[in-house]
Scaffold this active site. Structure first.
Site, PDB file in Angstrom:
ATOM      1  N   ALA A  55      43.172  51.848  20.669  1.00  0.00           N
ATOM      2  CA  ALA A  55      42.929  51.095  20.795  1.00  0.00           C
ATOM      3  C   ALA A  55      42.631  50.407  21.702  1.00  0.00           C
ATOM      4  O   ALA A  55      43.406  50.683  22.643  1.00  0.00           O
ATOM      5  CB  ALA A  55      43.042  50.030  19.396  1.00  0.00           C
TER       6      ALA A  55
ATOM      7  N   GLY B  33      45.297  55.954  18.105  1.00  0.00           N
ATOM      8  CA  GLY B  33      44.257  54.890  18.250  1.00  0.00           C
ATOM      9  C   GLY B  33      43.886  56.190  17.694  1.00  0.00           C
ATOM     10  O   GLY B  33      42.622  56.779  17.052  1.00  0.00           O
TER      11      GLY B  33
ATOM     12  N   GLU C  75      45.236  58.861  15.741  1.00  0.00           N
ATOM     13  CA  GLU C  75      44.340  58.909  13.892  1.00  0.00           C
ATOM     14  C   GLU C  75      42.836  58.789  14.106  1.00  0.00           C
ATOM     15  O   GLU C  75      42.543  59.519  12.538  1.00  0.00           O
ATOM     16  CB  GLU C  75      44.777  57.037  14.117  1.00  0.00           C
ATOM     17  CG  GLU C  75      46.315  57.179  14.068  1.00  0.00           C
ATOM     18  CD  GLU C  75      46.463  55.599  13.766  1.00  0.00           C
ATOM     19  OE1 GLU C  75      46.484  54.893  14.766  1.00  0.00           O
ATOM     20  OE2 GLU C  75      47.250  54.950  13.044  1.00  0.00           O
TER      21      GLU C  75
ATOM     22  N   GLU D 259      53.003  54.653  20.693  1.00  0.00           N
ATOM     23  CA  GLU D 259      52.424  53.450  19.955  1.00  0.00           C
ATOM     24  C   GLU D 259      54.071  52.174  20.435  1.00  0.00           C
ATOM     25  O   GLU D 259      53.790  51.183  21.090  1.00  0.00           O
ATOM     26  CB  GLU D 259      51.888  52.900  18.765  1.00  0.00           C
ATOM     27  CG  GLU D 259      50.656  53.122  18.554  1.00  0.00           C
ATOM     28  CD  GLU D 259      49.911  54.462  19.076  1.00  0.00           C
ATOM     29  OE1 GLU D 259      50.587  55.478  18.337  1.00  0.00           O
ATOM     30  OE2 GLU D 259      48.557  54.584  17.599  1.00  0.00           O
TER      31      GLU D 259
HETATM   32  C1  3H9 Z   1      46.624  52.284  19.087  1.00  0.00           C
HETATM   33  O1  3H9 Z   1      45.998  52.678  19.966  1.00  0.00           O
HETATM   34  C2  3H9 Z   1      47.111  50.627  17.836  1.00  0.00           C
HETATM   35  C3  3H9 Z   1      46.745  51.732  17.001  1.00  0.00           C
HETATM   36  O2  3H9 Z   1      47.951  52.701  16.429  1.00  0.00           O
HETATM   37  C4  3H9 Z   1      46.287  50.497  15.894  1.00  0.00           C
HETATM   38  C5  3H9 Z   1      44.955  49.892  15.893  1.00  0.00           C
HETATM   39  C6  3H9 Z   1      45.018  49.264  14.758  1.00  0.00           C
HETATM   40  N1  3H9 Z   1      43.320  49.964  25.838  1.00  0.00           N
HETATM   41  O3  3H9 Z   1      47.429  54.580  32.883  1.00  0.00           O
HETATM   42  P1  3H9 Z   1      45.619  54.227  33.788  1.00  0.00           P
HETATM   43  C7  3H9 Z   1      43.660  51.282  30.960  1.00  0.00           C
HETATM   44  S1  3H9 Z   1      47.891  51.331  21.076  1.00  0.00           S
HETATM   45  C8  3H9 Z   1      42.566  49.251  27.024  1.00  0.00           C
HETATM   46  O4  3H9 Z   1      45.818  53.480  35.472  1.00  0.00           O
HETATM   47  P2  3H9 Z   1      46.194  57.102  34.222  1.00  0.00           P
HETATM   48  C9  3H9 Z   1      44.284  51.354  31.987  1.00  0.00           C
HETATM   49  O5  3H9 Z   1      44.427  49.604  31.879  1.00  0.00           O
HETATM   50  C10 3H9 Z   1      47.598  52.218  22.262  1.00  0.00           C
HETATM   51  N2  3H9 Z   1      42.615  49.747  28.608  1.00  0.00           N
HETATM   52  O6  3H9 Z   1      44.959  55.775  34.156  1.00  0.00           O
HETATM   53  C11 3H9 Z   1      43.524  50.760  33.720  1.00  0.00           C
HETATM   54  O7  3H9 Z   1      42.048  50.208  33.448  1.00  0.00           O
HETATM   55  P3  3H9 Z   1      42.272  49.178  34.918  1.00  0.00           P
HETATM   56  C12 3H9 Z   1      47.616  53.638  22.310  1.00  0.00           C
HETATM   57  C13 3H9 Z   1      43.867  51.225  29.154  1.00  0.00           C
HETATM   58  O8  3H9 Z   1      45.401  57.662  34.260  1.00  0.00           O
HETATM   59  C14 3H9 Z   1      42.769  52.531  33.260  1.00  0.00           C
HETATM   60  O9  3H9 Z   1      42.625  52.322  31.578  1.00  0.00           O
HETATM   61  N3  3H9 Z   1      47.623  54.698  23.481  1.00  0.00           N
HETATM   62  C15 3H9 Z   1      43.986  51.843  27.158  1.00  0.00           C
HETATM   63  O10 3H9 Z   1      47.376  57.310  34.752  1.00  0.00           O
HETATM   64  C16 3H9 Z   1      43.309  53.800  33.627  1.00  0.00           C
HETATM   65  O11 3H9 Z   1      44.430  53.703  32.992  1.00  0.00           O
HETATM   66  C17 3H9 Z   1      48.428  53.880  24.319  1.00  0.00           C
HETATM   67  O12 3H9 Z   1      49.515  52.974  24.689  1.00  0.00           O
HETATM   68  C18 3H9 Z   1      43.953  51.453  26.369  1.00  0.00           C
HETATM   69  N4  3H9 Z   1      44.429  52.060  25.130  1.00  0.00           N
HETATM   70  O13 3H9 Z   1      46.837  57.325  32.549  1.00  0.00           O
HETATM   71  C19 3H9 Z   1      47.409  54.814  25.618  1.00  0.00           C
HETATM   72  N5  3H9 Z   1      44.376  52.548  28.035  1.00  0.00           N
HETATM   73  O14 3H9 Z   1      41.991  50.375  35.680  1.00  0.00           O
HETATM   74  C20 3H9 Z   1      48.210  53.756  27.028  1.00  0.00           C
HETATM   75  C21 3H9 Z   1      44.725  52.877  29.711  1.00  0.00           C
HETATM   76  O15 3H9 Z   1      41.832  48.199  34.593  1.00  0.00           O
HETATM   77  N6  3H9 Z   1      47.651  54.574  28.511  1.00  0.00           N
HETATM   78  N7  3H9 Z   1      43.288  51.444  29.714  1.00  0.00           N
HETATM   79  O16 3H9 Z   1      43.789  49.033  35.622  1.00  0.00           O
HETATM   80  C22 3H9 Z   1      48.238  55.773  28.862  1.00  0.00           C
HETATM   81  O17 3H9 Z   1      49.344  55.456  28.455  1.00  0.00           O
HETATM   82  C23 3H9 Z   1      46.972  55.767  30.490  1.00  0.00           C
HETATM   83  O18 3H9 Z   1      46.595  54.550  30.682  1.00  0.00           O
HETATM   84  C24 3H9 Z   1      46.633  56.812  30.202  1.00  0.00           C
HETATM   85  C25 3H9 Z   1      46.062  57.122  31.582  1.00  0.00           C
HETATM   86  C26 3H9 Z   1      47.311  57.954  29.744  1.00  0.00           C
HETATM   87  C27 3H9 Z   1      45.542  56.615  29.523  1.00  0.00           C
END
Ligand code: 3H9
Length: 703
Positions: A67, A106, A109, A129
């Site tokens: 999400a 998500g 999911e 999450e």
């Molecule tokens: C969920 O899914 C809830 C659902 O179960 C239910 C819903 C009802 N959203 O980390 P990076 C941005 S909860 C918005 O530097 P990397 C991040 O802020 C979610 N933005 O890159 C950054 O922005 P900026 C579950 C996001 O290659 C840019 O993307 N998922 C999100 O080192 C690059 O990110 C997670 O918890 C997001 N979900 O790592 C995954 N994710 O350039 C969270 C990233 O402006 N994300 N951004 O600073 C991560 O773990 C890492 O970002 C990922 C990439 C491994 C994907």
């Protein structure tokens, strides 16, 4: 905040297969525009009489990673991710998810709601999450146990760990792995299931729910033992899996919805989400507008003690070629032994295979010849923390390094600008302050002085990111030698603790109070761990602030030879081989005598007093650093305290905590304490300003 593209979802056709393509860089987060786009595309695709099957795929480096976390603080907009997943699951034509990169949260999911999943061989999947204090809230807690069984599902959701495509197919999480072009294979697969398989029968197999109740109960107990009864998200995850075992899908989804809402509203999730964005904001340096990080392949480290060796290991782990320079043969041998021992331990613990350990070492060159430095793209000086020694070494490095090389010093509290000057090439010098153990700790403060070039700063920042660590910029002015952000705050923290120690508290009481707040260790346990002699040397090397109260207890301990764990005796006494100590009665006696000498009548401090005073000291020191421009954003201070000093992550750091209390209350508490010790408790101007303007630290975070 980046705007999502206007049309982040496209509908294409490949014969009888409709292809829904998501394109929402950088990570295809499932924000409202994407959800609406997928829903519209799916409805159109299914309604089309030429469609026999649908593929959902993503452009760019990854399948959706979840999400859009930024939307969690906004009013909900339909369709929710849960509604979208239900729509996919109920589609009357088979839907295949084509996964590349990382399908997380998500994103996974959404893939689980599809009827089939095919993944590239390199793809990874996970439900992280829990690291945000929430749970999979779009049906993940209900679909995952049905797909892979409750035990593996609990493992995935309680750890947040990812699995590779190979394991995912064995678990039953996906149907097929491919080494070929993913999109082509997915379309071919969709065609095959359209002909041979029904749309709904195979999507989930129900488990024998009741048969698993004992293992669910055991997991609940384990969560309580390891994380306590108040760890909201982990307990709710177990509850949701129990619901998946006992209830029909519809009702299970309702249980999940309500659990998700409880989690998202929790202070814990607020703190963890703040931590996520704070770490990413910290890595954004203003120099990025002027320069890009230069390519770094070859790193040299001068000094192979604990810190230098740790930095070398961190660089090897990230694939750099490393030269480590030590003095004489004995210095080289000691460093080799230290690094070798680390790899042996890693192999013994199963973290690395023998082949991986051996391979890492082939990229390491140990030498006592400084002239090898001419080959390095980036050099880290990590010798003893002594100004004259460092200045002389940096001058030598300055003469030997390539003109385009960046030179970093690992000083933790010496005057960076003066060291840069001594090198003869100040523009190329930056501070890189690693935290011990450098091979593990994710924090590196990047010290930026007035003469540093944007190019050196950005190359250093890029290097830290390439190490998989979080860079935090600390702007230091000439003459500033108080230890960037982290050690400056630590000094205030220690001072607040020492005053309470002198006035009536015990080391164990102060440590206990801070542990119950959420720190792993209290300040006196940390002092014992790092060695009292180190802090003693630092105190001796600096002029004393004549306006600050000086507490001599630690100095007296060093004079007795009680240096902490290294001498088995510090604030605690340590039995051979033990890291956990028992209070040192001699120290309690020394403190009592010390109070008597100074004419101090001991008074009582409650645990609450202790926590409040230490937190006030941390926040006030943080506010001072903001005023001096050392820290650019309050959230940078949060990152330093969480990653460098174990401030509980679920609280989001001290400045977020201060906002929860409100700066005006913090300022008024400080004014009550100020007469006791004005140097410590006098409110920093930034704090006073926020209190007057009724603002919060978060208001200073933008930019
Ligand atoms: C969920 O899914 C809830 C659902 O179960 C239910 C819903 C009802 N959203 O980390 P990076 C941005 S909860 C918005 O530097 P990397 C991040 O802020 C979610 N933005 O890159 C950054 O922005 P900026 C579950 C996001 O290659 C840019 O993307 N998922 C999100 O080192 C690059 O990110 C997670 O918890 C997001 N979900 O790592 C995954 N994710 O350039 C969270 C990233 O402006 N994300 N951004 O600073 C991560 O773990 C890492 O970002 C990922 C990439 C491994 C994907």
């Amino acid at each position: 905040m980046k705007q999502a593209p206007k049309h982040p979802v496209r509908l294409e056709r490949q014969g009888n297969v409709a292809l829904i393509v998501i394109e929402n860089p950088p990570v295809n987060a499932l924000g409202v525009a994407v959800r609406r786009g997928i829903a519209a595309a799916l409805n159109a695709a299914v309604a089309h009489d030429k469609t026999d099957a649908v593929v959902i795929a993503a452009n760019g480096r990854t399948f959706p990673v979840g999400a859009d976390i930024r939307e969690f603080d906004m009013a909900p907009q339909e369709p929710s991710l849960g509604q979208l997943c239900n729509l996919i699951e109920r589609a009357q034509k088979p839907v295949v998810a084509a996964i590349q990169g990382t399908a997380l949260g998500g994103g996974l999911e959404l893939a689980m709601a599809a009827h089939y999943r095919i993944a590239a061989k390199s793809a990874r999947m996970g439900l992280p999450e829990i690291h945000l204090g929430i749970l999979p809230g779009a049906g993940g807690t209900q679909r995952l146990p049905r797909l892979i069984g409750p035990e593996l599902a609990l493992d995935m959701m309680l750890t947040g760990n990812q699995v590779g495509a190979g394991i995912a197919v064995e678990m039953g999480l996906i149907d097929l792995v491919t080494d070929n072009d993913l999109r082509t294979e997915a379309v071919a697969y969709a065609r095959s299931v359209a002909v041979t398989r029904p749309t709904s029968a195979n999507r989930t197999h129900l488990v024998d729910g009741v048969g698993y109740m004992a293992s669910v109960a055991a997991r609940r107990e384990q969560v309580t033992m390891e994380l306590g009864v108040n760890a909201l998200a982990p307990h709710k995850i177990v509850d949701c899996v129990e619901a998946a075992l006992l209830l029909p899908m519809e009702t299970g989804l309702e249980v999940e919805r309500s659990a998700f809402e409880d989690c998202i509203a929790s202070r814990e999730s607020e703190g963890l989400r703040h931590a996520f964005f704070a770490e990413r904001a910290a890595a954004k340096f203003p120099e990025a507008t002027e320069a890009k990080p230069a390519q770094v392949d070859r790193v040299a480290i001068v000094g192979g003690g604990m810190m230098g060796s740790g930095i070398a290991i961190a660089a090897l782990q990230s694939g750099f070629t490393v030269t480590l320079v030590e003095q004489g043969e004995s210095g080289v041998n000691a460093a080799l032994e230290r690094i070798g021992a680390y790899y042996e331990r890693s192999v013994a613990k199963g973290r690395l295979s023998e082949a991986q350990g051996a391979a890492a070492l082939t990229h390491l060159q140990l030498t006592n010849k400084l002239d090898t430095l001419g080959e390095a793209d980036l050099i880290v000086e990590a010798i003893a923390e002594d100004f004259d020694l460092k200045a002389q070494m940096l001058a030598e490095i300055g003469a030997l390094a390539r003109p385009d090389a960046v030179i970093a010093t690992n000083t933790s509290y010496l005057d960076l600008a003066a060291l840069a000057e001594a090198s003869g090439r100040p523009a190329d010098i930056v501070g890189l302050h690693f935290f011990a153990p450098a091979q593990v700790n994710k924090l590196v403060e990047v010290g930026v002085h007035d003469a540093a070039s944007a190019q050196s700063v950005m190359t250093a920042q890029g290097f830290v990111r390439a190490l998989g660590k979080t860079p935090v910029r600390a702007r230091v002015h000439a003459g500033f030698g108080a230890g960037y952000i982290g050690n400056s705050i630590l000094e205030a923290y220690r001072h607040a603790a020492d005053i309470m120690l002198e006035d009536g508290a015990t080391p164990a009481q102060i440590d206990g109070a801070m542990r119950s707040f959420g720190f792993q260790l209290g300040p006196y346990q940390v002092a014992d761990l790092s060695g009292l002699d180190i802090a003693y040397a630092r105190r001796q090397s600096k002029p004393r602030d004549p306006d600050a109260r000086y507490v001599e207890i630690a100095d007296k301990m060093v004079e007795h030879g009680w240096l902490g764990q290294k001498s088995k005796r510090g604030y605690y006494i340590y039995a051979e081989g033990q890291r956990q100590g028992v209070p040192n009665g001699d120290v309690l006696k020394l403190i009592a005598e010390h109070r008597a000498q100074k004419g101090i009548t001991p008074r009582k401090f409650s645990d609450r007093d202790i926590r409040d005073r230490i937190l006030l000291a941390i926040v006030n020191a943080g506010a001072r650093l903001l005023g001096e421009g050392v820290a650019a954003r309050p959230s940078d201070i949060d990152v330093v305290m969480m990653l460098g000093f174990g401030y509980p992550r679920s609280r989001g750091g001290p400045m977020m905590d201060a906002d929860a209390t409100t700066p005006s209350i913090i300022a008024s508490r400080l004014s009550v304490l100020e007469p006791e010790e004005p140097a410590l408790w006098g409110a920093a101007p930034v704090l006073t300003m926020l209190a007057q303007e009724r603002q919060k630290f978060a208001d200073l975070n933008a930019g």
